[in-house]
Design a protein around this motif. Structure first.
Motif, PDB file in Angstrom:
ATOM      1  N   LEU A 203      46.754  18.076  47.753  1.00  0.00           N
ATOM      2  CA  LEU A 203      45.750  17.122  48.220  1.00  0.00           C
ATOM      3  C   LEU A 203      44.342  17.712  48.080  1.00  0.00           C
ATOM      4  O   LEU A 203      44.139  18.897  48.342  1.00  0.00           O
ATOM      5  CB  LEU A 203      45.983  16.766  49.691  1.00  0.00           C
ATOM      6  CG  LEU A 203      47.272  16.027  50.007  1.00  0.00           C
ATOM      7  CD1 LEU A 203      47.422  15.880  51.511  1.00  0.00           C
ATOM      8  CD2 LEU A 203      47.296  14.660  49.346  1.00  0.00           C
ATOM      9  N   THR A 204      43.391  16.878  47.669  1.00  0.00           N
ATOM     10  CA  THR A 204      41.993  17.303  47.618  1.00  0.00           C
ATOM     11  C   THR A 204      41.147  16.342  48.448  1.00  0.00           C
ATOM     12  O   THR A 204      41.471  15.159  48.579  1.00  0.00           O
ATOM     13  CB  THR A 204      41.436  17.336  46.186  1.00  0.00           C
ATOM     14  OG1 THR A 204      41.579  16.038  45.603  1.00  0.00           O
ATOM     15  CG2 THR A 204      42.130  18.368  45.331  1.00  0.00           C
ATOM     16  N   ALA A 205      40.064  16.883  48.994  1.00  0.00           N
ATOM     17  CA  ALA A 205      39.072  16.081  49.714  1.00  0.00           C
ATOM     18  C   ALA A 205      37.708  16.647  49.366  1.00  0.00           C
ATOM     19  O   ALA A 205      37.548  17.859  49.251  1.00  0.00           O
ATOM     20  CB  ALA A 205      39.310  16.139  51.215  1.00  0.00           C
ATOM     21  N   GLY A 206      36.741  15.760  49.168  1.00  0.00           N
ATOM     22  CA  GLY A 206      35.422  16.256  48.799  1.00  0.00           C
ATOM     23  C   GLY A 206      34.362  15.191  48.859  1.00  0.00           C
ATOM     24  O   GLY A 206      34.594  14.069  49.317  1.00  0.00           O
ATOM     25  N   VAL A 207      33.184  15.564  48.378  1.00  0.00           N
ATOM     26  CA  VAL A 207      32.037  14.661  48.289  1.00  0.00           C
ATOM     27  C   VAL A 207      31.507  14.704  46.855  1.00  0.00           C
ATOM     28  O   VAL A 207      31.670  15.694  46.146  1.00  0.00           O
ATOM     29  CB  VAL A 207      30.921  15.032  49.284  1.00  0.00           C
ATOM     30  CG1 VAL A 207      31.386  14.836  50.716  1.00  0.00           C
ATOM     31  CG2 VAL A 207      30.439  16.441  49.077  1.00  0.00           C
ATOM     32  N   ARG A 208      30.877  13.612  46.462  1.00  0.00           N
ATOM     33  CA  ARG A 208      30.356  13.507  45.094  1.00  0.00           C
ATOM     34  C   ARG A 208      29.099  12.651  45.111  1.00  0.00           C
ATOM     35  O   ARG A 208      29.047  11.630  45.790  1.00  0.00           O
ATOM     36  CB  ARG A 208      31.410  12.874  44.188  1.00  0.00           C
ATOM     37  CG  ARG A 208      30.990  12.693  42.756  1.00  0.00           C
ATOM     38  CD  ARG A 208      32.135  12.148  41.905  1.00  0.00           C
ATOM     39  NE  ARG A 208      33.352  12.908  42.062  1.00  0.00           N
ATOM     40  CZ  ARG A 208      33.670  14.012  41.366  1.00  0.00           C
ATOM     41  NH1 ARG A 208      32.814  14.461  40.467  1.00  0.00           N
ATOM     42  NH2 ARG A 208      34.803  14.620  41.552  1.00  0.00           N
ATOM     43  N   ALA A 209      28.095  13.065  44.365  1.00  0.00           N
ATOM     44  CA  ALA A 209      26.881  12.270  44.144  1.00  0.00           C
ATOM     45  C   ALA A 209      26.829  11.924  42.667  1.00  0.00           C
ATOM     46  O   ALA A 209      27.001  12.795  41.809  1.00  0.00           O
ATOM     47  CB  ALA A 209      25.642  13.056  44.548  1.00  0.00           C
ATOM     48  N   THR A 210      26.629  10.644  42.371  1.00  0.00           N
ATOM     49  CA  THR A 210      26.618  10.171  40.990  1.00  0.00           C
ATOM     50  C   THR A 210      25.378   9.320  40.755  1.00  0.00           C
ATOM     51  O   THR A 210      25.053   8.456  41.567  1.00  0.00           O
ATOM     52  CB  THR A 210      27.879   9.329  40.689  1.00  0.00           C
ATOM     53  OG1 THR A 210      29.041  10.079  41.032  1.00  0.00           O
ATOM     54  CG2 THR A 210      27.935   8.944  39.228  1.00  0.00           C
ATOM     55  N   ASP A 211      24.702   9.576  39.649  1.00  0.00           N
ATOM     56  CA  ASP A 211      23.553   8.791  39.230  1.00  0.00           C
ATOM     57  C   ASP A 211      23.950   8.038  37.967  1.00  0.00           C
ATOM     58  O   ASP A 211      24.238   8.651  36.936  1.00  0.00           O
ATOM     59  CB  ASP A 211      22.360   9.711  38.945  1.00  0.00           C
ATOM     60  CG  ASP A 211      21.143   8.952  38.426  1.00  0.00           C
ATOM     61  OD1 ASP A 211      21.063   7.722  38.630  1.00  0.00           O
ATOM     62  OD2 ASP A 211      20.267   9.602  37.828  1.00  0.00           O
TER      63      ASP A 211
END
Length: 184
Positions: free
Chosen positions: A29-37
């Motif tokens: 399992l993975t958990a994270g944050v991401r910012a996309t432009d």
């Protein structure tokens, strides 16, 4: 889709997407944050998302599927955008809302700490904009002409629904990205 007119306003826009993310992996399992432009042809759309995924690693190949969701806005990434996302006072971010959707991808590990991969996701976008600000008569207008100018502005405001309503839309975005992963 336009919520007020119940019709398609602009059917498509395309362009490159750039992003960065970070997270943790616990077994499969993975958990994270991401910012996309997403630099679309009609506007610049930012997404700041949380994500979770289920991985099935087989040898050096790691397919996965999961879900992403978070805050979406049109404009630039700055402190005003963060203020709107956290519910603080108004800013120069005029169009904002949230997105949520599934993702699927595959990574190929070139070494223990380095992978190359592709990722595809669908985003269901729920965005809105506040009513357009009502124009004011500039202070440089002489007092004798000020009343007439204000009357023209009042007539324009009464006849134009943009000054009286906020706008909201529901949309669908599809993103396909290639990525380089560094794993610690």
């Amino acid at each position: 889709f336009s919520a007020s007119a119940l019709g398609i306003q602009q059917s498509q826009s395309s362009g490159p997407a750039f992003g960065f993310g970070g997270g943790v992996r616990l077994l499969f399992l993975t958990a994270g944050v991401r910012a996309t432009d997403m630099q679309l042809s009609a506007f610049n759309l930012w997404e700041i998302n949380a994500e979770a995924a289920f991985h099935i690693r087989i040898w050096h190949i790691d397919p996965y599927f999961g879900v992403r969701g978070g805050y979406a806005f049109v404009g630039s990434l700055n402190s005003d955008a963060v203020n709107v996302a956290t519910g603080s006072s108004a800013s120069n971010v005029a169009v904002h809302g949230f997105d949520v959707g599934p993702m699927v991808g595959i990574d190929v590990y070139l070494a223990h700490y380095v992978s190359l991969g592709v990722d595809g996701d669908a985003q269901f976008l729920f965005i809105q904009r506040p009513p357009v600000p009502i124009p004011t008569v500039p202070s440089s207008v002489p007092p004798a002409e000020r009343a007439a100018a204000q009357q023209q502005i009042d007539q324009q405001v009464m006849s134009n629904p943009l000054y009286q309503q906020s706008g909201s839309s529901v949309g669908l975005g599809l993103t396909l990205t290639a990525h380089l992963g560094i794993h610690f």
